[in-house]
Design a protein around this motif. Sequence first.
Motif, PDB file in Angstrom:
ATOM      1  N   SER A  56       0.795  -1.238   0.000  1.00 17.85           N
ATOM      2  CA  SER A  56       0.000   0.000   0.000  1.00 17.85           C
ATOM      3  C   SER A  56       0.818   1.274   0.000  1.00 17.85           C
ATOM      4  O   SER A  56       0.250   2.362  -0.010  1.00 17.85           O
ATOM      5  N   GLU A  57       2.124   1.168   0.077  1.00 13.05           N
ATOM      6  CA  GLU A  57       2.947   2.385   0.130  1.00 13.05           C
ATOM      7  C   GLU A  57       2.878   3.089  -1.228  1.00 13.05           C
ATOM      8  O   GLU A  57       3.234   2.498  -2.250  1.00 13.05           O
ATOM      9  N   PRO A  58       2.374   4.329  -1.250  1.00 16.27           N
ATOM     10  CA  PRO A  58       2.294   5.021  -2.532  1.00 16.27           C
ATOM     11  C   PRO A  58       3.630   4.998  -3.284  1.00 16.27           C
ATOM     12  O   PRO A  58       4.681   5.285  -2.714  1.00 16.27           O
ATOM     13  N   GLY A  59       3.558   4.617  -4.549  1.00 15.87           N
ATOM     14  CA  GLY A  59       4.759   4.480  -5.363  1.00 15.87           C
ATOM     15  C   GLY A  59       5.185   3.038  -5.553  1.00 15.87           C
ATOM     16  O   GLY A  59       6.109   2.750  -6.295  1.00 15.87           O
ATOM     17  N   THR A  60       4.484   2.114  -4.891  1.00 12.92           N
ATOM     18  CA  THR A  60       4.923   0.717  -4.885  1.00 12.92           C
ATOM     19  C   THR A  60       3.888  -0.200  -5.534  1.00 12.92           C
ATOM     20  O   THR A  60       2.725  -0.204  -5.139  1.00 12.92           O
ATOM     21  N   CYS A  61       4.325  -0.981  -6.532  1.00 17.31           N
ATOM     22  CA  CYS A  61       3.381  -1.865  -7.231  1.00 17.31           C
ATOM     23  C   CYS A  61       4.064  -3.142  -7.680  1.00 17.31           C
ATOM     24  O   CYS A  61       3.686  -3.748  -8.661  1.00 17.31           O
ATOM     25  N   LYS A  62       5.100  -3.556  -6.949  1.00 21.63           N
ATOM     26  CA  LYS A  62       5.881  -4.729  -7.352  1.00 21.63           C
ATOM     27  C   LYS A  62       5.197  -6.052  -7.010  1.00 21.63           C
ATOM     28  O   LYS A  62       5.181  -6.977  -7.811  1.00 21.63           O
ATOM     29  N   ASP A  63       4.611  -6.125  -5.796  1.00 23.43           N
ATOM     30  CA  ASP A  63       3.946  -7.365  -5.391  1.00 23.43           C
ATOM     31  C   ASP A  63       2.751  -7.640  -6.303  1.00 23.43           C
ATOM     32  O   ASP A  63       2.391  -8.797  -6.526  1.00 23.43           O
ATOM     33  N   HIS A  64       2.164  -6.565  -6.797  1.00 24.19           N
ATOM     34  CA  HIS A  64       1.084  -6.665  -7.791  1.00 24.19           C
ATOM     35  C   HIS A  64       1.532  -7.605  -8.928  1.00 24.19           C
ATOM     36  O   HIS A  64       0.809  -8.540  -9.299  1.00 24.19           O
ATOM     37  N   LEU A  65       2.731  -7.362  -9.451  1.00 24.43           N
ATOM     38  CA  LEU A  65       3.232  -8.177 -10.566  1.00 24.43           C
ATOM     39  C   LEU A  65       3.584  -9.600 -10.139  1.00 24.43           C
ATOM     40  O   LEU A  65       3.391 -10.545 -10.896  1.00 24.43           O
ATOM     41  N   ILE A  66       4.112  -9.743  -8.926  1.00 25.63           N
ATOM     42  CA  ILE A  66       4.464 -11.088  -8.449  1.00 25.63           C
ATOM     43  C   ILE A  66       3.211 -11.953  -8.359  1.00 25.63           C
ATOM     44  O   ILE A  66       3.186 -13.079  -8.849  1.00 25.63           O
ATOM     45  N   PHE A  67       2.156 -11.418  -7.745  1.00 29.18           N
ATOM     46  CA  PHE A  67       0.916 -12.196  -7.632  1.00 29.18           C
ATOM     47  C   PHE A  67       0.296 -12.461  -8.999  1.00 29.18           C
ATOM     48  O   PHE A  67      -0.295 -13.509  -9.235  1.00 29.18           O
ATOM     49  N   LEU A  68       0.451 -11.507  -9.894  1.00 30.97           N
ATOM     50  CA  LEU A  68      -0.150 -11.632 -11.220  1.00 30.97           C
ATOM     51  C   LEU A  68       0.576 -12.673 -12.077  1.00 30.97           C
ATOM     52  O   LEU A  68      -0.061 -13.459 -12.775  1.00 30.97           O
ATOM     53  N   HIS A  69       1.902 -12.670 -12.014  1.00 29.62           N
ATOM     54  CA  HIS A  69       2.681 -13.507 -12.931  1.00 29.62           C
ATOM     55  C   HIS A  69       3.286 -14.756 -12.307  1.00 29.62           C
ATOM     56  O   HIS A  69       3.602 -15.705 -13.023  1.00 29.62           O
ATOM     57  N   ASP A  70       3.539 -14.721 -11.004  1.00 26.78           N
ATOM     58  CA  ASP A  70       4.278 -15.835 -10.414  1.00 26.78           C
ATOM     59  C   ASP A  70       3.772 -16.205  -9.020  1.00 26.78           C
ATOM     60  O   ASP A  70       4.558 -16.229  -8.058  1.00 26.78           O
TER      61      ASP A  70
END
Lengths: 435, 174
Positions: free
Chosen positions: A91-105
Amino acid sequence: MPKLVSHPDEVKVVSRRFGQDATNIDRYIELDGYKAVRQAIEQGPDWIIAQMKASNLRGRGGAGFPTGMKWSFVPKQSEKPKYVLVNGDESEPGTCKDHLIFLHDPHSVIEGCIIAGLAVGAKTGFIYLRGEYRYLLTIMEKAIADAYAKGFLGKGIFGSSFDFEIISQTGAGAYEVGEESALMESLEGKRGVPRIRPPFPAVVGLYGGPTVINNAETIASVPHILNMGGEAYARIGSERNGGTRLFCISGHAERPGVYELPMGYNLKKMIYEVAGGIRGGRQLKAVVPGGSSTPVLLPSEIDIGMDFDQVGKAGSMLGSGGVVVLDDTVCIVEFALRTIQFYQHESCGWCIPCREGTDWLKKTLTRFHAGGGEAKDIDNIRYLAENMLGRTFCPLGDAAAMPTIAFVKKFRQEFEDHLNGKPCPYAKQQELVLA
Amino acid sequence: MSLTTILENPKPGSTIFSPELAARFDKLVTLYPRRRSALIPMLLYAQDEIGYVSDAAIAEIAQRLELTVLDVRNVLTYYSMLRTRPIGKYNVQVCTNISCMLRGGKEILTHCKKRLGIAHKETTPDGMFSLEEVECIGACSWAPAVQVNYDFHEELTPEAMDAVLDQYRSKAGQ
């Protein structure tokens, strides 16, 4: 679907299966999936923790605590069950990396979670995603069901004598729940209010049992570390900062995106080469290096390696890997206001310095940006923020205060430009955008 | 909420939810080491089915978890995605936090306000759209981003936003 980006300087470890259809369990296995966990079962907890310590992996959520050491704090014997909790409440503004991990791997998170369980002797793992990531929970739940069907989860995983269960769920909208103790409260079905520490979660955590809490990216790194060996992973990064990191570049970069780069990679190079420089060839004004809570850096301060120690030495923090790029059209007062609005909205209200401090800062900055600022406000803003530091049970108070102090300190002139009813010097540009 | 809704307990065994959701709840409460852990997922799933968390839903969830109605309300009011009033069919959530703001998030919000003729947390008279300015939704590198119900829409411009709204309007018409 979020766009994937690529750059030759990237070292793809955590992101190597992105865009490879690895949500499919058979494809994941084809791409070396569920190999590390089998080795972990064979070698045992001491080996796993030794590898993790050798890897110099530090927590990717923001604090940068060495993961191997965190795991070693969990007592070997415990009357109460032990747990693994994967923090995907990104939830930290500027952060969207885990979004991709859950989406792709998603399987890498499951595999890492099982390995963490084996290392500390836990039989249950929880994967907690932020509420906004509901579509990613669907992907995660499918991956978990597939892992159960293959015997990778449940009783006697991989034909061994170990049992391991995973439960996944989402939150329902609360930044504060990304804080480890508030996360446990939320998972126990309560308001996301932090707990007083000590005791730390490794000793008294979920349901009173010893609990390992790691960020989703940290957990997704674990299988790769065991596959390549802790020392090899450490060598990718810089001193005491092992491996790679998913850097989420956003804002006024020419090519924003999530790039996986070695720890210690130069920030200036990251912005000007990897992300293609400033959009439209404009001038750089500032960089927020690690999510909205980290103190802003001036263009003269960005020739630094992006690891926990070097960014710390530069007076900021590596944080959660959210690199926000600001060009010369940005009004820093407005940016500071938007930042504090967020923290005011998200303060859980338990600690008075945070609850009142964020509210007063928001009120003052709102008035200030609207042209009603007085000279004494500038020092007042800083004074207020400084008095929040270190006076709260969780780091949200600091997260609000630190960037505010830096904005006033480094951009004082811009605050003065707003004084005495002067309109925001940048408003004209914004009106043009609006038209 | 009237006093009677606080005091009135649902009949044991009866449910206001669909058979599928009721079955899902039966399983959810056994999943965790403690029943209460199922509370937040249950509130979300109830909201997905009903459109909001109604008094009756609160009462039934409280009973299923052996909690008081007050316990449930206490938790419910903490989380920003949970609501106790109905809203439009499609909830347009525009992020204006820093990364989105830098790439036109506020302009997207202004555009939506104009286009839909409603303000923050309002609903169009036909009940089709609600509008909400939200905090960071985790799509910072693909800003500006909007979530409509649970679906993400990234790298928006006012024109692209129009297309997104039209898409939902025609979806509702089908």
